[in-house]
Design a protein around this motif. Structure first.
Motif, PDB file in Angstrom:
ATOM      1  N   THR A   1       0.818  -1.212   0.000  1.00  9.40           N
ATOM      2  CA  THR A   1       0.000   0.000   0.000  1.00  9.40           C
ATOM      3  C   THR A   1       0.853   1.264   0.000  1.00  9.40           C
TER       4      THR A   1
ATOM      5  N   GLN B   1      -5.298  -0.592   2.830  1.00  9.29           N
ATOM      6  CA  GLN B   1      -5.726  -1.741   2.029  1.00  9.29           C
ATOM      7  C   GLN B   1      -7.166  -1.549   1.571  1.00  9.29           C
ATOM      8  N   ASP B   2      -8.011  -1.124   2.490  1.00  7.79           N
ATOM      9  CA  ASP B   2      -9.414  -0.940   2.158  1.00  7.79           C
ATOM     10  C   ASP B   2      -9.600   0.155   1.109  1.00  7.79           C
ATOM     11  N   MET B   3      -8.862   1.247   1.244  1.00  7.84           N
ATOM     12  CA  MET B   3      -8.940   2.328   0.258  1.00  7.84           C
ATOM     13  C   MET B   3      -8.487   1.831  -1.112  1.00  7.84           C
TER      14      MET B   3
ATOM     15  N   SER C   1     -10.714  -8.313  -9.343  1.00  6.50           N
ATOM     16  CA  SER C   1     -10.783  -9.688  -8.842  1.00  6.50           C
ATOM     17  C   SER C   1      -9.413 -10.363  -8.900  1.00  6.50           C
TER      18      SER C   1
ATOM     19  N   ARG D   1      -8.416  -1.322  -2.161  1.00  7.75           N
ATOM     20  CA  ARG D   1      -9.394  -2.323  -2.614  1.00  7.75           C
ATOM     21  C   ARG D   1     -10.595  -1.637  -3.279  1.00  7.75           C
ATOM     22  N   ASN D   2     -11.095  -0.583  -2.644  1.00  6.38           N
ATOM     23  CA  ASN D   2     -12.254   0.133  -3.180  1.00  6.38           C
ATOM     24  C   ASN D   2     -11.917   0.919  -4.446  1.00  6.38           C
ATOM     25  N   THR D   3     -10.696   1.368  -4.564  1.00  9.20           N
ATOM     26  CA  THR D   3     -10.261   2.091  -5.761  1.00  9.20           C
ATOM     27  C   THR D   3     -10.100   1.139  -6.939  1.00  9.20           C
TER      28      THR D   3
ATOM     29  N   ARG E   1      -7.799 -10.835   2.915  1.00  8.58           N
ATOM     30  CA  ARG E   1      -8.837  -9.788   2.869  1.00  8.58           C
ATOM     31  C   ARG E   1      -9.401  -9.764   1.471  1.00  8.58           C
ATOM     32  N   ARG E   2     -10.695  -9.663   1.351  1.00  7.11           N
ATOM     33  CA  ARG E   2     -11.316  -9.574   0.023  1.00  7.11           C
ATOM     34  C   ARG E   2     -12.089  -8.312  -0.141  1.00  7.11           C
TER      35      ARG E   2
ATOM     36  N   GLU F   1      -6.434   0.122   6.771  1.00  3.27           N
ATOM     37  CA  GLU F   1      -7.186   1.251   6.219  1.00  3.27           C
ATOM     38  C   GLU F   1      -6.734   1.560   4.793  1.00  3.27           C
TER      39      GLU F   1
ATOM     40  N   ARG G   1     -11.042  -2.335  -7.257  1.00  3.23           N
ATOM     41  CA  ARG G   1     -12.163  -3.256  -7.520  1.00  3.23           C
ATOM     42  C   ARG G   1     -11.775  -4.307  -8.565  1.00  3.23           C
TER      43      ARG G   1
END
Length: 81
Positions: free
Chosen positions: A12, A41-43, A51, A45-47, A80-81, A39, A49
């Protein structure tokens, strides 16, 4: 690179994100991003998207550093997915 799986440690950070983008652009089959910051990672992941990207948390590695004890292999990586 379609059938390759690559692990990026510190995924990240600025270098990790650049490497991730390059691997995805080249058609890498799967990229696993390992980092301590959930946090970020989540940002990411959402950016992305995508698979083709899986996120791994260093929670257990951090626990070992703070307690001096390794919690054991089953908990060493948490997908984490």
């Amino acid at each position: 690179m379609k059938n390759e799986c690559v692990l990026i440690t510190g995924g990240t950070g600025s270098f990790g994100k650049t490497m991730l983008a390059d691997l995805l652009r080249r058609g890498c089959g799967e990229v696993r991003v390992f980092s301590r910051d959930e946090e970020k990672q989540d940002m990411l992941r959402n950016t992305l998207r995508s698979s083709n990207v899986r996120f791994l948390s260093a929670i257990s590695a951090t626990a070992k550093a703070s307690t001096g004890r390794w919690p054991g292999p089953p908990a060493s990586f948490m997908p984490r997915r």
